[in-house]
Every structure is written in C-alpha cells, then in structure tokens.
Design a protein around this motif. Structure first.
Motif, mmCIF file in Angstrom:
data_model
loop_
_atom_site.group_PDB
_atom_site.id
_atom_site.type_symbol
_atom_site.label_atom_id
_atom_site.label_comp_id
_atom_site.label_asym_id
_atom_site.label_seq_id
_atom_site.Cartn_x
_atom_site.Cartn_y
_atom_site.Cartn_z
ATOM 1 N N UNK A 44 0.855 -1.200 0.000
ATOM 2 C CA UNK A 44 0.000 0.000 0.000
ATOM 3 C C UNK A 44 0.885 1.242 0.000
ATOM 4 N N UNK A 45 0.509 2.205 -0.808
ATOM 5 C CA UNK A 45 1.234 3.478 -0.844
ATOM 6 C C UNK A 45 0.590 4.435 0.148
ATOM 7 N N UNK A 46 1.434 5.101 0.948
ATOM 8 C CA UNK A 46 0.916 6.085 1.915
ATOM 9 C C UNK A 46 0.317 7.266 1.140
ATOM 10 N N UNK A 47 -0.886 7.685 1.524
ATOM 11 C CA UNK A 47 -1.483 8.828 0.829
ATOM 12 C C UNK A 47 -0.554 10.046 0.873
ATOM 13 N N UNK A 48 -0.454 10.753 -0.229
ATOM 14 C CA UNK A 48 0.465 11.899 -0.289
ATOM 15 C C UNK A 48 -0.087 12.941 -1.253
ATOM 16 N N UNK A 49 0.415 14.150 -1.091
ATOM 17 C CA UNK A 49 0.050 15.190 -2.063
ATOM 18 C C UNK A 49 1.131 15.273 -3.134
ATOM 19 N N UNK A 50 2.396 15.249 -2.683
ATOM 20 C CA UNK A 50 3.518 15.244 -3.629
ATOM 21 C C UNK A 50 4.339 13.994 -3.369
ATOM 22 N N UNK A 51 4.575 13.170 -4.371
ATOM 23 C CA UNK A 51 5.331 11.944 -4.128
ATOM 24 C C UNK A 51 6.809 12.223 -3.828
ATOM 25 N N UNK A 52 7.391 11.424 -2.944
ATOM 26 C CA UNK A 52 8.817 11.556 -2.632
ATOM 27 C C UNK A 52 9.636 11.060 -3.822
ATOM 28 N N UNK A 53 10.929 11.392 -3.824
ATOM 29 C CA UNK A 53 11.805 10.923 -4.907
ATOM 30 C C UNK A 53 11.889 9.398 -4.888
ATOM 31 N N UNK A 54 11.771 8.831 -3.686
ATOM 32 C CA UNK A 54 11.817 7.358 -3.595
ATOM 33 C C UNK A 54 10.613 6.744 -4.315
ATOM 34 N N UNK A 55 9.444 7.277 -4.024
ATOM 35 C CA UNK A 55 8.238 6.759 -4.691
ATOM 36 C C UNK A 55 8.319 6.956 -6.198
ATOM 37 N N UNK A 56 8.805 8.120 -6.603
ATOM 38 C CA UNK A 56 8.915 8.389 -8.045
ATOM 39 C C UNK A 56 9.886 7.413 -8.714
ATOM 40 N N UNK A 57 10.939 7.013 -7.981
ATOM 41 C CA UNK A 57 11.912 6.092 -8.582
ATOM 42 C C UNK A 57 11.286 4.732 -8.865
ATOM 43 N N UNK A 58 10.218 4.406 -8.130
ATOM 44 C CA UNK A 58 9.560 3.113 -8.344
ATOM 45 C C UNK A 58 8.851 3.029 -9.697
ATOM 46 N N UNK A 59 8.530 4.187 -10.278
ATOM 47 C CA UNK A 59 7.880 4.171 -11.595
ATOM 48 C C UNK A 59 8.771 3.460 -12.607
ATOM 49 N N UNK A 60 10.089 3.556 -12.383
ATOM 50 C CA UNK A 60 11.042 2.917 -13.303
ATOM 51 C C UNK A 60 11.637 1.639 -12.720
ATOM 52 N N UNK A 61 11.881 1.625 -11.409
ATOM 53 C CA UNK A 61 12.655 0.516 -10.822
ATOM 54 C C UNK A 61 11.833 -0.758 -10.637
ATOM 55 N N UNK A 62 10.514 -0.640 -10.511
ATOM 56 C CA UNK A 62 9.702 -1.851 -10.320
ATOM 57 C C UNK A 62 9.775 -2.703 -11.584
ATOM 58 N N UNK A 63 10.235 -3.951 -11.484
ATOM 59 C CA UNK A 63 10.392 -4.771 -12.685
ATOM 60 C C UNK A 63 9.068 -5.234 -13.282
ATOM 61 N N UNK A 64 7.961 -5.073 -12.545
ATOM 62 C CA UNK A 64 6.653 -5.458 -13.073
ATOM 63 C C UNK A 64 5.806 -4.231 -13.393
ATOM 64 N N UNK A 65 6.398 -3.064 -13.260
ATOM 65 C CA UNK A 65 5.716 -1.792 -13.529
ATOM 66 C C UNK A 65 4.373 -1.702 -12.796
ATOM 67 N N UNK A 66 4.412 -2.046 -11.523
ATOM 68 C CA UNK A 66 3.204 -1.983 -10.705
ATOM 69 C C UNK A 66 2.892 -0.550 -10.277
ATOM 70 N N UNK A 67 3.897 0.309 -10.322
ATOM 71 C CA UNK A 67 3.719 1.695 -9.851
ATOM 72 C C UNK A 67 3.442 2.613 -11.031
ATOM 73 N N UNK A 68 2.424 3.448 -10.877
ATOM 74 C CA UNK A 68 2.088 4.397 -11.939
ATOM 75 C C UNK A 68 1.738 5.751 -11.343
ATOM 76 N N UNK A 69 1.900 6.768 -12.161
ATOM 77 C CA UNK A 69 1.566 8.125 -11.749
ATOM 78 C C UNK A 69 0.133 8.421 -12.178
ATOM 79 N N UNK A 70 -0.684 8.826 -11.215
ATOM 80 C CA UNK A 70 -2.089 9.120 -11.549
ATOM 81 C C UNK A 70 -2.192 10.494 -12.201
ATOM 82 N N UNK A 71 -3.375 10.802 -12.713
ATOM 83 C CA UNK A 71 -3.611 12.108 -13.341
ATOM 84 C C UNK A 71 -3.365 13.245 -12.349
ATOM 85 N N UNK A 72 -3.598 12.934 -11.056
ATOM 86 C CA UNK A 72 -3.424 13.969 -10.031
ATOM 87 C C UNK A 72 -1.974 14.072 -9.557
ATOM 88 N N UNK A 73 -1.096 13.290 -10.139
ATOM 89 C CA UNK A 73 0.311 13.375 -9.758
ATOM 90 C C UNK A 73 0.672 12.540 -8.546
#
Lengths: 98, 353
Positions: free
Chosen positions: A28-57
C-alpha cells in the motif's frame, strides 16, 4: 536504443501465473500530495511496472502483476512511503520455473 | 490449527529452509516447516547453478533422482560493448565425470524434489501459509510464530528463519535490519524455450553437457551489474541484474536492460526463435561479509539469503543457504541431544561450527 517499456513489461507478465487476492493488496502506498523521490523512482525501478503516476500526480500501486521481488520494500518501506508485506499464503505469483 | 508443540519451526522452503528441515527431521526432531507458496519452489527464483558438494553433504545420492538440467563443462566470461564481446572461456572434458561438480537446475522443479525429501524424513510441511509474526515472550525470547491461518499461533523451542532475502519476520522483530539499496541487486530473468538439438548446436554441447555465460560491460549502462545465460536441457535462463541503488539513481528500467541484453549482437542469435514462458525478478544480497547480521539469538537462528549469506563475485547463494541451513540444524540437534535450552549462547554453536 530504448524500447517502449510499458508495452513490453505487460507482455512479459502475461507469461506468468498468478492467484490474485482481490481486495487485499499486499503493498500500500501512503497517501500523499507530492510523491517523494523514492516513490517516483519506483515508476522505473519496479520490474513489473506496478507503480504508476495518476492524473493527479500521485504514485499508485496495483499489485496484481507483482512478482514479489521486494525492490520497492528496499527503497520505500523504511521511510514509510509504502507498507509492504507478503501476500496471504497461496496467493500472488506462482512460478512454474523460478 | 495446530495445537501441538514442535522442537523446531522452519520458516521458508527454499534451499536454506529445506536443508535445515531435512537435517533436523533426519535426526529425529519434531519439525514444522511453513511455506507461503503453493509448494516449495513456487516463490523461489534463482539463475540457477547448483554446486554438488553442498548438496552431497545433505543428500549424498541426489544424482539418482534430483531434477538436474545439465552438468557444466564450460564457463564463458564476456566483456561487452554495444556491438562486440571479448572474453575468457574455460572448457574441459574433465567435467564429463561420473559425478559432475555443478549443474544447471530449475528451482521450482528442484525445490519440489528437495521438499519431498524433507517430508520423507518426517518433517511436517505446511504450504500456502504465510508467517506473519514471530511470537516473543516478555524477555524477548522467540517462542513460536503466528501465521495467516485461523488460530495460527504455533510454538516451538527454536525458530529457523529461512525467509529469504526479503524476510519480514526478523526485521519486524528487530533482530536484523532491512536490506539497503546499495547492498542488494535486482535481477530479472526470462526462460527461453528451444529444442534440445538447437541448444546443443548453438552452444556446442552434446548429451547433458551444459554451459554458462556471464557478461559485464555496457549492458549495465554504467551500473554495477552483470548479465547471465545458463543452458538448461530445453531452455535458456537469461537475465541481468544491477544494484537497486543504481536503478534508483539512474532511472533505468530492469526490463529495458533485459531487452537490450537480448538484442546484443552476441546474444540475439543464441535465443533466436525461442518461446518465453516466464518472467521473474529477485533480489540478491550483495553486501558481503560486513552485511551479515546477527545470526542467532534467544530461540532463533537465521540462515541463507535472509542472513545475507551470498558471495556475489561467484554466484554463490543457494549453496551457502544449504550449508548454513545444515550447520544451524546440526547445532540445534546437538543442543537438543544435551537437553539444553535454545539460548543465544547455546545457539552460537552455529556460528562457530
């Protein structure tokens, strides 16, 4: 040259067998207004691409295709960006070869 | 679910857990092994190369019925740039011996076989059961585990944590820290199926001969990492891994690296026309000796990848898992035979073996 990763990783996950535990995401991702650099790195580092950026950022996770490697745990758990556990017994990815 | 009490609970049915459970069950201990997968192997990922010596110490006649792929007769190490490779190769007919010293294996199949040996030795193996927590008494002593099954508290004299690189129990109980991004590598792998004849021809093999290629260079795009190609009987295990911290820093994608590696002019002809049947990923402990945590305490020991026991330079993980599982189990059996308690002091036998 760089490939189109989104297309390709979805094709890869199609090879695998899963037993999805509907309604019980093991990450589960902790609710946030602005994602941390760590969370943003998961958009690329997850080998199954489970992490995505929503329309709201916001960074969101969909665990259905998770191959349970733990990369996001290593990057994001200690800071509290995510809660990470294993799927319930018997659920999740079912490797035929491993 | 289980009212009875066990001499030992083993968490995990990978190489370390199976080695520990087998060793203790063979010596008459009442052992419960818990595994979250539907069977031993269904969650386990490795290249995979098996070293015979460590398995022989557990199951001397394993060659008779273990699901082995090919014995290795050749090792290639490549340094690559975008379009070329140079390398060192070693091949010897001496490796076509009666008892070869290493094999390629497919973990899901191998672990099923290993698990059968554990059951035959008398251990109770309970799959599809995720251990959620270690039970500790008021002194912090580990006295059992809690699982995700109803009424899932189970007690034992000692808990063997064979929970893998991502084990959550030891870290959750504060017995060791989480792996750090610069101390673990993320490897991704695909299984490429080809006919046996095609593999033989492309890699210059006959019979059950097998070959390993490891590659470093521009394929990791400046990150610390390596690619690998292992020949099985009717498939090729092909993968690449780099430090998690490097993925985090560079924004490279694991699957992007894998695709580039597959398209390298030295690699593409080897897998041309293959059918891919699985895509997997796994973390590999890379922290070396200094990353090894405390190995035992009051009522617990930790083995294998969970203990960061991996020689990253020489792809040794599962063998160290088997060895640490066996040694920890031998220590537990010795303590049990003396009717001594499973204290940190007594269990430190494991470290000193």
């Amino acid at each position: 040259m760089p490939s189109e990763p989104s297309r390709r990783v979805e094709d890869k996950l199609f090879y695998n067998r899963y037993l999805v535990d509907s309604g019980r995401a093991h990450i589960k991702v902790r609710p946030h207004t602005t994602p941390s650099s760590r969370l943003l790195s998961m958009l690329k580092a997850c080998p199954a691409r489970c992490y995505e950026l929503s329309d709201k950022g916001h960074v969101e996770v969909t665990v259905d295709g998770c191959i349970e490697c733990g990369t996001c745990r290593v990057i994001c758990e200690e800071s509290g960006d995510i809660e990470w556990s294993y799927p319930r017994g018997g659920y999740g990815v079912l490797f035929k070869f491993g | 679910m289980i009212e009875e009490r066990f001499d030992a609970i083993v968490v995990g049915a990978g190489m370390g857990g199976n080695a520990a459970a087998l060793t203790m069950a063979e010596r008459g201990l009442k052992v419960l092994q818990l595994e979250r997968g539907e069977y031993s192997g269904s969650k386990n990922v490795q290249g995979a190369i098996l070293y015979a010596d460590m398995l022989e110490k557990l199951i001397p006649d394993f060659r008779e019925d273990a699901p082995l792929e090919r014995h290795l007769v050749e090792q290639r190490f490549w340094i690559v740039d975008e379009r070329s490779h140079t390398g060192i190769h070693y091949r010897s007919d001496d490796f076509n011996e009666e008892k070869p010293n290493r094999y390629t294996i497919i973990r899901a199949q191998f672990d099923k076989w290993f698990s059968q040996k554990v059951r035959e030795a008398g251990a109770t193996v309970l799959c599809e059961t995720t251990v959620t927590e270690l039970l500790q008494d008021s002194h912090g002593r580990v006295v059992g585990v809690r699982t995700d099954r109803d009424g899932g508290e189970i007690h034992a004299d000692v808990v063997v944590l064979a929970e893998g690189v991502n084990g959550v129990l030891g870290t959750g109980a504060g017995l060791r820290g989480r792996p750090k991004p610069d101390k673990v590598a993320l490897a991704v792998k695909e299984m490429h199926f080809l006919s046996r004849e095609t593999i033989d021809a492309r890699f210059n093999l006959k019979g059950d001969e097998g070959l390993v290629i490891e590659a470093a260079g521009t394929i990791s795009r400046g990150m610390t990492g390596m690619g690998f190609i292992y020949s099985n009987k009717e498939c090729i295990s092909l993968g690449i891994g780099c430090l998690v911290a490097d993925f985090q820093r560079t924004g490279e994608t694991p699957y992007g690296l894998l695709e580039s590696f597959k398209r390298h002019p030295s690699v593409a002809p080897l897998i041309e026309g293959s059918e891919v049947k699985e895509y997997s990923a796994h973390l590999i402990p890379e922290g070396g000796y200094k990353a090894i945590p405390q190995l035992c305490g009051e009522g617990w020991v930790v083995v294998g990848d969970a203990a960061q026991l991996n020689n990253a330079i020489h792809r040794e993980g599962s063998n160290l898992a088997m060895t640490s599982g066996r040694i920890a189990a031998e220590a537990i059996c010795l303590i049990k035979s003396r009717n001594d308690p499973m204290t940190a002091k007594n269990l430190s036998l494991y470290k000193n073996c």
